[in-house]
Scaffold this motif. Structure first.
Motif, PDB file in Angstrom:
ATOM      1  N   GLY A   1     -25.947 -11.141  22.831  1.00 28.96           N
ATOM      2  CA  GLY A   1     -25.220 -12.277  23.015  1.00 28.96           C
ATOM      3  C   GLY A   1     -25.639 -12.970  23.890  1.00 28.96           C
ATOM      4  O   GLY A   1     -26.787 -13.506  24.245  1.00 28.96           O
ATOM      5  N   SER A   2     -24.959 -13.144  25.270  1.00 33.75           N
ATOM      6  CA  SER A   2     -25.234 -13.838  26.438  1.00 33.75           C
ATOM      7  C   SER A   2     -24.790 -13.093  27.682  1.00 33.75           C
ATOM      8  O   SER A   2     -23.841 -12.469  27.620  1.00 33.75           O
ATOM      9  CB  SER A   2     -24.946 -15.195  26.235  1.00 33.75           C
ATOM     10  OG  SER A   2     -23.387 -15.359  26.423  1.00 33.75           O
ATOM     11  N   VAL A   3     -25.346 -13.490  28.724  1.00 32.09           N
ATOM     12  CA  VAL A   3     -24.853 -13.018  30.077  1.00 32.09           C
ATOM     13  C   VAL A   3     -24.747 -14.283  30.987  1.00 32.09           C
ATOM     14  O   VAL A   3     -25.551 -15.000  30.965  1.00 32.09           O
ATOM     15  CB  VAL A   3     -25.993 -11.991  30.800  1.00 32.09           C
ATOM     16  CG1 VAL A   3     -25.552 -11.738  32.137  1.00 32.09           C
ATOM     17  CG2 VAL A   3     -26.072 -10.700  30.016  1.00 32.09           C
ATOM     18  N   THR A   4     -23.508 -14.015  31.584  1.00 26.26           N
ATOM     19  CA  THR A   4     -23.314 -15.200  32.554  1.00 26.26           C
ATOM     20  C   THR A   4     -23.872 -14.673  33.901  1.00 26.26           C
ATOM     21  O   THR A   4     -23.327 -13.866  34.868  1.00 26.26           O
ATOM     22  CB  THR A   4     -22.043 -15.505  32.926  1.00 26.26           C
ATOM     23  OG1 THR A   4     -21.275 -15.903  31.322  1.00 26.26           O
ATOM     24  CG2 THR A   4     -21.535 -16.716  33.723  1.00 26.26           C
ATOM     25  N   ALA A   5     -24.952 -15.416  34.285  1.00 24.15           N
ATOM     26  CA  ALA A   5     -25.620 -15.294  35.742  1.00 24.15           C
ATOM     27  C   ALA A   5     -24.889 -15.882  36.982  1.00 24.15           C
ATOM     28  O   ALA A   5     -24.688 -15.325  37.920  1.00 24.15           O
ATOM     29  CB  ALA A   5     -27.004 -15.526  35.680  1.00 24.15           C
ATOM     30  N   LEU A   6     -24.544 -16.885  36.760  1.00 24.62           N
ATOM     31  CA  LEU A   6     -23.840 -18.007  37.673  1.00 24.62           C
ATOM     32  C   LEU A   6     -22.535 -18.468  37.076  1.00 24.62           C
ATOM     33  O   LEU A   6     -22.678 -19.095  35.865  1.00 24.62           O
ATOM     34  CB  LEU A   6     -24.793 -18.823  38.117  1.00 24.62           C
ATOM     35  CG  LEU A   6     -25.917 -18.605  38.967  1.00 24.62           C
ATOM     36  CD1 LEU A   6     -26.880 -19.746  39.285  1.00 24.62           C
ATOM     37  CD2 LEU A   6     -25.567 -17.863  40.338  1.00 24.62           C
ATOM     38  N   ASN A   7     -21.566 -18.647  37.655  1.00 22.17           N
ATOM     39  CA  ASN A   7     -20.136 -18.983  37.342  1.00 22.17           C
ATOM     40  C   ASN A   7     -19.534 -20.245  38.153  1.00 22.17           C
ATOM     41  O   ASN A   7     -19.038 -19.712  39.081  1.00 22.17           O
ATOM     42  CB  ASN A   7     -18.947 -18.099  36.755  1.00 22.17           C
ATOM     43  CG  ASN A   7     -17.919 -18.525  36.175  1.00 22.17           C
ATOM     44  OD1 ASN A   7     -18.092 -19.422  35.303  1.00 22.17           O
ATOM     45  ND2 ASN A   7     -16.800 -17.863  36.394  1.00 22.17           N
ATOM     46  N   ASN A   8     -19.415 -21.283  37.941  1.00 18.88           N
ATOM     47  CA  ASN A   8     -18.651 -22.461  38.616  1.00 18.88           C
ATOM     48  C   ASN A   8     -19.157 -22.326  40.002  1.00 18.88           C
ATOM     49  O   ASN A   8     -18.268 -22.240  40.857  1.00 18.88           O
ATOM     50  CB  ASN A   8     -17.277 -22.268  38.302  1.00 18.88           C
ATOM     51  CG  ASN A   8     -16.396 -23.336  38.642  1.00 18.88           C
ATOM     52  OD1 ASN A   8     -17.005 -24.403  38.664  1.00 18.88           O
ATOM     53  ND2 ASN A   8     -15.248 -23.123  39.455  1.00 18.88           N
ATOM     54  N   VAL A   9     -20.580 -22.492  40.171  1.00 22.14           N
ATOM     55  CA  VAL A   9     -20.808 -22.383  41.621  1.00 22.14           C
ATOM     56  C   VAL A   9     -20.789 -23.850  42.183  1.00 22.14           C
ATOM     57  O   VAL A   9     -21.141 -24.833  41.705  1.00 22.14           O
ATOM     58  CB  VAL A   9     -22.152 -21.955  41.797  1.00 22.14           C
ATOM     59  CG1 VAL A   9     -22.930 -22.219  43.344  1.00 22.14           C
ATOM     60  CG2 VAL A   9     -22.567 -20.395  41.398  1.00 22.14           C
ATOM     61  N   ASN A  10     -20.076 -23.887  43.671  1.00 24.79           N
ATOM     62  CA  ASN A  10     -19.949 -25.153  44.328  1.00 24.79           C
ATOM     63  C   ASN A  10     -20.575 -25.116  45.552  1.00 24.79           C
ATOM     64  O   ASN A  10     -20.198 -24.302  46.349  1.00 24.79           O
ATOM     65  CB  ASN A  10     -18.727 -25.718  44.104  1.00 24.79           C
ATOM     66  CG  ASN A  10     -18.045 -26.441  42.850  1.00 24.79           C
ATOM     67  OD1 ASN A  10     -18.220 -27.319  42.431  1.00 24.79           O
ATOM     68  ND2 ASN A  10     -17.294 -25.259  42.217  1.00 24.79           N
ATOM     69  N   LEU A  11     -21.308 -25.829  45.969  1.00 23.97           N
ATOM     70  CA  LEU A  11     -21.980 -25.823  47.248  1.00 23.97           C
ATOM     71  C   LEU A  11     -22.358 -27.137  47.758  1.00 23.97           C
ATOM     72  O   LEU A  11     -23.285 -27.744  47.120  1.00 23.97           O
ATOM     73  CB  LEU A  11     -23.166 -24.575  47.257  1.00 23.97           C
ATOM     74  CG  LEU A  11     -23.799 -24.312  48.508  1.00 23.97           C
ATOM     75  CD1 LEU A  11     -22.751 -23.648  49.557  1.00 23.97           C
ATOM     76  CD2 LEU A  11     -24.816 -23.295  48.120  1.00 23.97           C
TER      77      LEU A  11
ATOM     78  N   ALA B   1     -25.373  -9.080  46.262  1.00 23.06           N
ATOM     79  CA  ALA B   1     -25.856  -7.813  45.624  1.00 23.06           C
ATOM     80  C   ALA B   1     -26.838  -8.342  44.610  1.00 23.06           C
ATOM     81  O   ALA B   1     -27.021  -9.006  44.051  1.00 23.06           O
ATOM     82  CB  ALA B   1     -24.781  -7.014  44.957  1.00 23.06           C
ATOM     83  N   SER B   2     -27.958  -7.203  44.286  1.00 21.11           N
ATOM     84  CA  SER B   2     -28.795  -7.477  43.204  1.00 21.11           C
ATOM     85  C   SER B   2     -28.276  -7.765  42.036  1.00 21.11           C
ATOM     86  O   SER B   2     -27.208  -7.159  41.411  1.00 21.11           O
ATOM     87  CB  SER B   2     -29.760  -6.033  43.229  1.00 21.11           C
ATOM     88  OG  SER B   2     -30.484  -5.711  43.979  1.00 21.11           O
ATOM     89  N   GLY B   3     -28.864  -8.772  41.339  1.00 22.23           N
ATOM     90  CA  GLY B   3     -28.345  -9.244  39.914  1.00 22.23           C
ATOM     91  C   GLY B   3     -27.312 -10.238  40.153  1.00 22.23           C
ATOM     92  O   GLY B   3     -26.382 -10.432  38.794  1.00 22.23           O
ATOM     93  N   CYS B   4     -26.975 -10.754  41.212  1.00 20.91           N
ATOM     94  CA  CYS B   4     -25.878 -11.728  41.504  1.00 20.91           C
ATOM     95  C   CYS B   4     -26.157 -13.031  41.094  1.00 20.91           C
ATOM     96  O   CYS B   4     -25.265 -13.934  40.937  1.00 20.91           O
ATOM     97  CB  CYS B   4     -25.029 -11.724  42.674  1.00 20.91           C
ATOM     98  SG  CYS B   4     -26.015 -12.480  43.906  1.00 20.91           S
TER      99      CYS B   4
ATOM    100  N   MET C   1     -22.353 -14.212  48.052  1.00 16.28           N
ATOM    101  CA  MET C   1     -22.188 -14.548  46.343  1.00 16.28           C
ATOM    102  C   MET C   1     -21.343 -13.178  46.169  1.00 16.28           C
ATOM    103  O   MET C   1     -21.611 -12.132  46.680  1.00 16.28           O
ATOM    104  CB  MET C   1     -23.451 -14.670  45.831  1.00 16.28           C
ATOM    105  CG  MET C   1     -24.498 -15.722  46.203  1.00 16.28           C
ATOM    106  SD  MET C   1     -23.834 -17.356  45.430  1.00 16.28           S
ATOM    107  CE  MET C   1     -23.945 -17.047  43.831  1.00 16.28           C
ATOM    108  N   SER C   2     -20.515 -13.442  44.999  1.00 16.49           N
ATOM    109  CA  SER C   2     -19.810 -12.220  44.395  1.00 16.49           C
ATOM    110  C   SER C   2     -20.841 -11.678  43.428  1.00 16.49           C
ATOM    111  O   SER C   2     -22.073 -12.131  43.263  1.00 16.49           O
ATOM    112  CB  SER C   2     -18.680 -12.759  43.648  1.00 16.49           C
ATOM    113  OG  SER C   2     -19.230 -13.474  42.354  1.00 16.49           O
ATOM    114  N   SER C   3     -20.830 -10.387  42.958  1.00 15.28           N
ATOM    115  CA  SER C   3     -21.363  -9.699  42.063  1.00 15.28           C
ATOM    116  C   SER C   3     -21.392 -10.754  40.965  1.00 15.28           C
ATOM    117  O   SER C   3     -20.484 -11.334  40.507  1.00 15.28           O
ATOM    118  CB  SER C   3     -20.999  -8.130  41.764  1.00 15.28           C
ATOM    119  OG  SER C   3     -19.571  -8.268  41.539  1.00 15.28           O
TER     120      SER C   3
END
Length: 263
Positions: A25-35, A48-51, A214-216
């Motif tokens: 399927g799919s993996v969400t690497a980043l979600n709604n990042v605002n900066l 953490a690794s993989g965030c 960053m969150s995991s």
């Protein structure tokens, strides 16, 4: 103490989401990042690794294009790689068959310069303190020297933003500290906006004006910690350790399940 950060916006990320397709399927690497990154700022990003930290840098430099949201350099959307952004990776990625000066010259774009090309190369070799090694080859240099050449090559086009993806991760402890000081010297001299991704919280605090936690996965901006400490910074000071504790607390409060803290 470093120079004062300007208030102008160098880079802005709005509602950024990145998904990767996999067999199941799919993996969400980043979600709604605002900066928002200020012009002339040194911004550190830890997680953490993989965030998705490195994925975020790849989007900033223009190497990842399939994402939702918006990313602006100044007022212009980023549509791909450009000389207005430079990038330094964990490995030096120098061409072993080219000399030091040829490696730096390779980073020059084809645009017209008012100065002679060789003069620009020598200027940047001097900036990183390696002009006396111009005719040497990468295998004749230490790991730290090779990374200095990578920095010179990334800066040779006078980018608005320099992105650093764990550039000191492969270096020994003492060389790593020396390189941190070297990068700070270059930042203060060139006033280039710098964005550093690192697993090393002490490094993030030592270098950054702010530290983005960053969150995991999926990666989101969990907290932004200002580093209001004078430069040069004392890693053993009470104030430094208090900021360190604040960031560590964010890490260990992130999830209910255990995962590897690669910090």
């Amino acid at each position: 103490m470093g120079f004062e950060v300007e208030s102008a916006q160098a880079l802005k990320i709005e509602n950024l989401t990145k998904n990767f397709k996999i067999d199941t399927g799919s993996v969400t690497a980043l979600n709604n990042v605002n900066l928002t990154v200020k012009s002339g700022e040194f911004l550190s990003i830890v997680g953490a690794s993989g965030c998705g930290k490195s994925t975020l840098l790849r989007i900033m430099v223009g190497l990842e294009k399939n994402y939702e949201g918006k990313i602006l350099l100044g007022d212009e959307p980023i549509k791909g790689p450009g000389t207005d952004r430079g990038m330094v990776f964990q490995e030096s990625r120098l061409f072993p068959w080219l000399t030091v000066e040829q490696n730096v010259a390779f980073g020059l774009s084809n645009k017209t310069y008012t100065a002679d090309k060789n003069e620009i190369v020598q200027e940047h070799l001097e900036l990183v303190g390696l002009n006396s090694f111009a005719k040497a080859y990468p295998h004749q240099l230490s790991g730290g020297m090779q990374q200095r050449i990578s920095i010179a090559r990334a800066l040779v086009n006078k980018p608005k933003v320099l992105l650093l993806d764990e550039p000191f991760g492969a270096l020994d402890a003492m060389t790593r500290i020396n390189m941190q000081q070297e990068v700070l010297r270059i930042w203060e001299k060139e006033k280039t906006t710098m964005i550093l991704v690192t697993h090393d919280i002490d490094e993030a605090i030592y270098l950054g004006d702010r530290v983005v936690v960053m969150s995991s996965r999926p990666g989101m901006v969990k907290k932004i910690v200002p580093v209001d400490l004078p430069r040069p910074r004392d890693r053993s000071s009470y104030d430094f350790m208090q900021i360190r504790k604040k960031i560590y607390d964010e890490f260990f409060a992130q999830v209910d399940r255990p995962f590897v803290y690669d910090i």
